[in-house]
Structures are given as structure tokens and as C-alpha cells.
Design an enzyme around this catalytic site. Structure first.
Site, PDB file in Angstrom:
ATOM      1  N   GLU A  80       0.823  -1.205   0.000  1.00  0.00           N
ATOM      2  CA  GLU A  80       0.000   0.000   0.000  1.00  0.00           C
ATOM      3  C   GLU A  80       0.863   1.264   0.000  1.00  0.00           C
ATOM      4  O   GLU A  80       0.927   2.008   0.989  1.00  0.00           O
ATOM      5  CB  GLU A  80      -0.964  -0.040   1.187  1.00  0.00           C
ATOM      6  CG  GLU A  80      -1.964  -1.191   1.054  1.00  0.00           C
ATOM      7  CD  GLU A  80      -2.896  -1.315   2.243  1.00  0.00           C
ATOM      8  OE1 GLU A  80      -2.711  -0.583   3.238  1.00  0.00           O
ATOM      9  OE2 GLU A  80      -3.808  -2.162   2.178  1.00  0.00           O
ATOM     10  N   PRO A  83       4.139   5.282   6.291  1.00  0.00           N
ATOM     11  CA  PRO A  83       3.667   4.399   7.374  1.00  0.00           C
ATOM     12  C   PRO A  83       2.474   3.546   6.990  1.00  0.00           C
ATOM     13  O   PRO A  83       1.649   3.921   6.152  1.00  0.00           O
ATOM     14  CB  PRO A  83       3.287   5.406   8.478  1.00  0.00           C
ATOM     15  CG  PRO A  83       4.039   6.653   8.159  1.00  0.00           C
ATOM     16  CD  PRO A  83       4.118   6.704   6.673  1.00  0.00           C
ATOM     17  N   GLU A 129      -9.167   3.978  -0.493  1.00  0.00           N
ATOM     18  CA  GLU A 129      -9.242   4.324   0.925  1.00  0.00           C
ATOM     19  C   GLU A 129      -8.181   5.355   1.309  1.00  0.00           C
ATOM     20  O   GLU A 129      -8.401   6.187   2.197  1.00  0.00           O
ATOM     21  CB  GLU A 129      -9.115   3.079   1.795  1.00  0.00           C
ATOM     22  CG  GLU A 129      -7.778   2.382   1.709  1.00  0.00           C
ATOM     23  CD  GLU A 129      -7.730   1.111   2.561  1.00  0.00           C
ATOM     24  OE1 GLU A 129      -8.695   0.861   3.299  1.00  0.00           O
ATOM     25  OE2 GLU A 129      -6.727   0.383   2.471  1.00  0.00           O
TER      26      GLU A 129
END
Length: 702
Positions: free
Chosen positions: A171, A192, A508
Site C-alpha cells: 500500500e 507508514p 481508501e
């Protein structure tokens, strides 16, 4: 599913020069050579149209506690074939897929140990696949892989679109840089995440997309990742050589094997036309044919759900704020105070069912319906969910009956929080619960660190878990959309109930600070090479503060761009992700999402340049209608497309959803214009795409 075998020929393009073996692709564009070095090290070399793609590169595996499969080999025998078939996918970008390759299988024998290994090469018209095979033999039974030593030696300092090598997540936004620059900017590319483990500041993930200075597009990936660890690539940036780097297990071993067995296929695609990379079917063709005898229950799905309001922080997954921690079967939810933000309540879900039924959607996804969300993440907790016990405000039976009365299917959500053992413990009961209540598809999630502790999302052990869940779901005729799992490698050919994965930075993240505006011009060249992504497009309200005043994120796209994603980001599973009230504000634009197909008989890549733009035309299966999508990157662009893919002699009504003249992903993302005109196969359209914009077109036969 029927497979039509067109030809199996004994002709092959192979020559033997000493211990060197040469293989050509069916169209003669690719030439591969295999040879042994003086010390018996196996190597390969790949050319495309006379240009070097992969310089001479070493092959082999380093084993633990025994002599390795690296050198001391001699060629025992070679076998060569040509294969040509056409097969029909259950769903896909096209109705038929041609599988045509020339094959060379080299059986090697190690002089000192007498162990045998087969390296099998398949050369297609769009690239190369090869793997290691370990036949049954007395000298080799159980063995442990310390590291795979496959090399991909580059011919120069290519431009690459890469994300950091990581054992737990993909991601990330993609970084565009020269290979030599990766080390210096690695830390800035590493953002992160809830679970992440890097291994090198020159390590990157596949599918890796590159472009050489002389205009050659090169893609490195793997296919058929079964009972093996996920492969990353570690760059020797002094010599521009990538070496495979497998994801370890909890004890550091890279793989526990038992002969007979095989590695996944390693793939190299190359072309002087970027569209050919997108159009290649190598990854699917290197997987086994479908193993599900009756596939009639596997159907593409267009859905809505409560997910986006939860991601943005407008609503919550949890039911109550009363408890600092919860224990299933012990915590008293019936006497708890509802927090009034819980989205998965019966009344609210019925509103989504009504919306889906009114606008012709297939299904509604509900997350946060089951007990345990108050205490689900970050505690290394094994027994997190049981996947069958609903919150007090979610009436499973009532929802099932209401959805059935409206002709809507419900989609189940199973968040495991990385506790794979707990999921396997409850899987049969959970899948049966789904079938009893009319759920045919599940969205599974693996957020957080993997349990057992110390393991990783992409290790051999965890990959076997994902495969177990997929095959078990097939037993119950359940389709799977796995999030946070290993990125796909074409396994959907063998198990087409795998109708989607996340395994990349999806929509998202637009609610977590935003994706790069050109992100969606890269994903089809990288993540989608292995299979479709549940990207969850269709966001119309770009200012997240309007949903949640505490969330200052901005969706980096125009509305026209969001519409185009339903065509450019291929998936048989497509969500209209935004809230119903936002679609009601833009019903004319929402019409495209309602109309666009999700299963295709033909696909034509009209324009493509990674990081800049992609334009795709697709023909809806069972109709004569086409849909076109264009996504644009960081610069405004004029696009000119010919409609010569339309049937000759026919007229079509083109409805064009385009960026307005002043549209911009940052300053004016909701500016669009809709126009209609009559077109034929002789028509040409000239359109403009804004920064982070694009256009979508429906072409309906008159």
C-alpha cells in the site's frame, strides 16, 4: 469451462550450440538463450527484436544445511515443444484467451550430489516465463530454501515505477526514478502502514514496470504463486542487476519444500509499445486451467456499501464506546450503550439496499456488522472475531429477507486482523453462515501483523493460508475479495471465485491524505498485471471534510477520472464507493456508473504511457455496446482516439463524460460536461483531460 486445443506441434525454434540452447517466440520477436558457465552455473539471456532485454543472468537456489542448487551442473537432457490453445475465462477483459508459446525444459544434474533440477522456459509473443522444478528422486526429498538466486540483469539505468520492498504491504504510492536513484530516495517512498517490514534500501516489489532510454518497456513479475514465498527484487545498483528476494517465514527460512514440487513462474515482458504490456496474458496463461467444475455461480458483481462513510470517519465499525476491551462470549453487548455512529445497523443498511435496488446494482457490502470491533486491532489478539455473531442493532435475518425481496444480494465482510489461525478455526462455520443467509461473496481482510507472531503477510505459510481460504470458499460456492493478502499472480484462472483483491494502495488512501493524481495511470502496469483489483472507485465528493469535519483529506481526482476507472481499472468486482447522497447530487454523471459493464468480450488499449495516461475501450459481453475510459496524470493532455473498433456499418450513440475546460483534480474536481453525438467506426474523437482527470464514454448501438 471448455478448453479448445488448436494445435500441439513438435516443431520448435531451438538450436544447440555446445551447452547453449536457444529458443524463439512464435512470432520470432523474442530470442532466449540458456547456457552453463564454466563452473556449471545456469544462465539465461533475453532479446526482443534484436535489442537486449536481460543480459546474461544467473539462475539457481541457495539451500539451507546442504549443497545449494547454484552451480556444478551439467545438462542431462533437453525437451522442447510448441503449444497453442484458446481457452475461455469465466470472466475477464476478453471472451477468449490464446495461450501460445514455445517451450524449452532443461534437465540439469549436479555432478557432486547427482541431484536433478529442471528449469522450464516458456517464450510467448509478449515475453518469457520460467520456473524451477524439482522432480521426485532419491537424492532430494525435503529441503529448505535459504534464498532464491534468480537474476534479472538490466542493460542500463532504466526509469522505473516502483514501491518499496516489503514483507507485509503493497500500500504505497509509486515512485518514478532511475534505478540508480532508488537507494537515495528510498526513505521518502516508504510511508507508514499498520504492518510493514522492509528488507533493503534498494529492494522493490513486483510487478515492476520499467522503460529503457531507447524506448523499451520492461515488466518483471511472477505467476502461479502456490506453496511458495512471494518474490521481491533486490537491486545491485552498481551493476544494475536485480536478484530475487523471497519473503521469509517466522524462523527466517524462505521456503520448506518437498519434491516433487515447483517454484512459481518468473516473468519478463517487453515491448516497444506500452499497450502490449497491458494486453499481455502471460500471467494467466502460466497458471493451471480452472479446477472448479461448475462455475455457474461465479458472477461479476457491481455493488454499494457503508464502507466509505466508515473509512472517512463519518461512521464507525464499532457498536459502543462502553468497553476498554472486549472478549467474545463474555462482553455484554445487549446492555451496552450504542455509540450512534455505528453504520452497520438494520435501518441504515436497508437504505443502502433501497438505493442499490433503485439504481440496478447487484449487491450491498456491510462491514462492522459483527461483535468485536471495539477491540480488534493492535493487540496481537488471536480470538478477535467469530464471523457469525452480529451486533444487537444488526438483524441478519431481517436484512436477508429485505434484500431478497428487493432482488439484492448481500456481501459478507470477514476481517481477520491478521489472525490466520482464528480464521481457519471458524471458516467452515462462517461460510455456512453466509450460505444460510444468502451471502455469495466475502470481502476478507488481514489488517495488522500476522498471527502466528513473527510471520509475514507474504511468507510461504501465510500464502498457503490465503489459498486454503480460497479453495474452502469454492467448496461453499463463495466468491472471495481478499484485502491485505499477497498480490495476485493469475491464480484467478485456476480459481475464478477469486474475483478481486486489494493488495495495493486503493481509494481508501484518498481519505488518509490522498493518492498521487497519476497513481491510476501506473497500477494497470504494475498491480493489475497479476489480476483485478477492488480499487473501490466512484468518489464524487472530493472534500472529505464535508463528510467528517475532522478529516482534512482531499480526493486527488476529477469526477470524470473517477468514472473512467470503471473501464481502465479492470475488475469483475466494481463498487460505487461514495455515499448515496453524493450520487443523488450528480445523477447525470452517476448514470455512467449504472450503465458501465463489468464483464467484457473484447478490450482495446488505445493509448498508454505509464505514469502519464491510459485509454481503454471495452466491449460489454453479450452486447454490441462499448465503453471507453481515459485516466490522465500530472499534466493536461489532448487525446485523439479513433473509433475503428466499432462494428462497421453500425451507428452508435456516444455519451461523453468529460472534464470541463476549467477542471482540475485539486482546484475544480467536480467540473464536468456531458455531451451526446452519433458516431460510427469512421469517427474520431478529440477530447481534453485535466490534471488528474480523464473522460468516460458509453457507445450504445442504435
Amino acid at each position: 469451462m471448455k478448453y479448445l486445443l488448436l494445435t500441439i506441434s513438435i516443431w520448435f525454434s531451438l538450436t544447440s550450440l555446445g551447452n547453449a540452447q536457444e529458443l524463439k517466440s512464435p512470432n520470432k520477436n523474442f530470442n532466449m538463450s540458456f547456457s552453463l558457465l564454466d563452473d556449471g552455473t545456469p544462465t539465461y539471456h533475453l532479446n526482443y527484436k534484436g535489442k537486449e532485454v536481460i543480459k546474461q543472468s544467473k539462475l539457481g537456489l541457495e539451500l539451507k544445511e546442504e549443497p545449494s542448487f547454484l552451480n556444478d551442473f551439467s545438462i542431462l537432457k533437453t525437451n522442447n515443444t510448441t503449444f497453442n490453445e484458446t481457452w475461455k475465462p469465466v470472466w475477464g477483459e476478453v471472451e477468449n484467451i490464446r495461450n501460445n508459446y514455445n517451450e524449452l525444459a532443461v534437465t540439469l544434474q549436479q555432478k557432486e550430489t547427482n541431484r536433478k533440477i529442471i528449469i522450464r522456459f516458456r517464450l510467448f509473443n509478449t515475453g518469457l516465463g520460467f520456473r524451477y522444478e524439482f522432480p521426485e528422486q532419491d537424492k532430494l526429498t525435503y529441503f529448505t530454501i535459504k534464498e532464491e538466486r534468480t537474476e534479472f540483469a538490466m542493460t542500463g539505468d532504466h526509469t522505473a515505477f516502483w514501491i518499496p520492498g516489503d514483507y507485509d504491504t503493497q500500500e504505497y504510492d509509486y515512485t518514478k526514478s532511475k534505478l540508480s536513484e532508488i537507494r537515495g530516495i528510498f526513505e521518502s517512498a516508504y510511508t507508514p502502514n499498520t504492518s510493514q517490514t522492509q528488507f533493503s534500501n534498494t529492494g522493490v516489489q513486483t510487478s515492476l514496470m520499467m522503460k529503457s532510454e531507447d524506448g523499451l518497456y520492461i515488466n518483471l513479475h511472477e505467476a502461479a504463486l502456490i506453496n511458495y514465498a512471494c518474490m521481491h527484487l533486490n537491486l545491485d545498483d552498481k551493476n544494475m542487476v536485480f536478484q530475487s528476494w523471497l519473503t521469509p517465514g517466522a524462523n527466517g527460512d524462505k521456503g520448506h519444500m518437498q519434491a516433487p514440487c515447483a517454484s512459481p513462474w518468473r516473468t519478463v515482458m517487453a515491448s516497444d509499445d506500452a499497450r502490449e504490456i497491458l494486453n499481455s496474458k502471460i500471467t494467466l496463461n502460466l497458471n493451471e486451467p480452472c479446477k472448479i467444475e461448475d462455475t455457474s455461480w461465479i458472477k461479476p458483481v457491481k455493488y454499494v456499501g457503508v464502507w466509505w462513510e466508515m473509512i472517512t470517519g463519518k461512521s464507525s465499525w464499532s457498536y459502543t464506546n462502553d468497553f476498554p476491551s472486549v472478549q467474545l462470549g463474555v462482553t455484554d453487548y445487549k446492555n451496552a450503550t450504542p455509540n450512534k455512529t455505528h453504520a452497520a445497523n438494520t435501518k441504515h443498511v436497508k437504505e443502502y439496499i433501497d438505493f442499490a435496488a433503485k439504481h440496478g446494482f447487484d449487491a450491498v457490502l456491510v462491514e462492522g456488522w459483527n461483535e468485536g470491533w471495539e477491540d480488534w486491532f493492535g493487540h496481537s489478539k488471536d480470538y478477535v472475531f467469530d464471523f457469525v455473531t452480529p451486533y444487537p442493532d444488526f438483524d441478519v435475518e431481517a436484512i436477508h429477507n429485505y434484500a431478497k425481496s428487493k432482488g439484492i444480494k448481500m456481501m459478507m465482510h470477514h476481517e481477520t486482523s491478521g489472525s490466520t489461525r482464528n480464521y481457519e478455526r471458524h471458516m467452515d462455520k462462517a461460510y455456512q453462515f453466509m450460505k444460510d443467509h444468502g451471502y455469495d461473496a466475502v470481502k476478507s481482510g488481514y489488517v495488522g501483523d500476522i498471527l502466528p507472531r513473527g510471520d509475514y503477510h507474504y511468507s510461504q505459510w501465510t500464502n498457503n493460508h490465503y489459498q486454503y481460504a480460497l479453495e474452502k470458499a469454492a467448496d461453499y460456492q463463495i466468491m472471495v475479495n481478499a484485502h491485505e493478502a499477497v498480490r495476485p499472480t493469475g491464480i484467478s484462472r485456476t480459481y475464478p471465485n477469486l474475483i478481486g483483491n486489494e493488495s495495493a494502495r486503493g481509494t481508501e488512501y484518498q481519505a488518509f491524505g490522498g493518492n498521487a493524481p497519476n497513481h491510476v495511470t501506473i497500477l494497470p502496469f504494475t498491480r493489475l498485471i497479476g489480476g483485478p483489483m477492488d480499487y473501490t472507485p466512484g468518489i464524487f465528493e472530493m472534500d472529505i471534510e464535508k463528510l467528517n469535519p475532522d478529516n482534512h483529506s482531499h480526493v486527488n481526482a476529477t469526477i470524470a477520472n473517477q468514472l473512467a476507472l470503471y473501464v481502465t481499472m479492470y475488475s469483475p468486482l466494481q463498487m460505487a464507493a461514495d455515499l448515496p447522497e453524493n450520487y443523488n447530487r450528480f445523477l447525470d454523471a452517476f448514470q455512467f456508473i449504472k450503465d458501465v459493464a463489468i464483464d467484457w468480450s473484447k478490450s482495446k488499449y488505445l493509448e498508454a504511457e505509464p505514469g502519464d495516461y491510459i485509454t481503454v475501450a471495452r466491449k460489454a459481453k453479450g452486447t454490441n455496446n462499448w465503453f471507453v475510459g481515459n485516466v490522465n496524470g500530472l499534466e493536461k493532455r489532448n487525446s485523439k482516439i479513433k473509433l475503428d473498433f466499432l462494428e462497421k456499418g453500425k451507428k452508435y450513440t456516444a455519451t461523453i463524460y468529460a472534464d470541463a475546460a476549467d477542471a482540475d483534480y485539486k482546484t475544480n474536481p467536480q467540473a464536468y460536461k456531458i455531451s451526446t453525438k452519433t458516431v460510427t467506426s469512421k469517427s474520431t474523437l478529440k477530447l481534453k483531460s485535466a490534471r488528474g482527470g480523464g473522460y468516460a464514454i458509453s457507445l450504445i448501438e442504435k
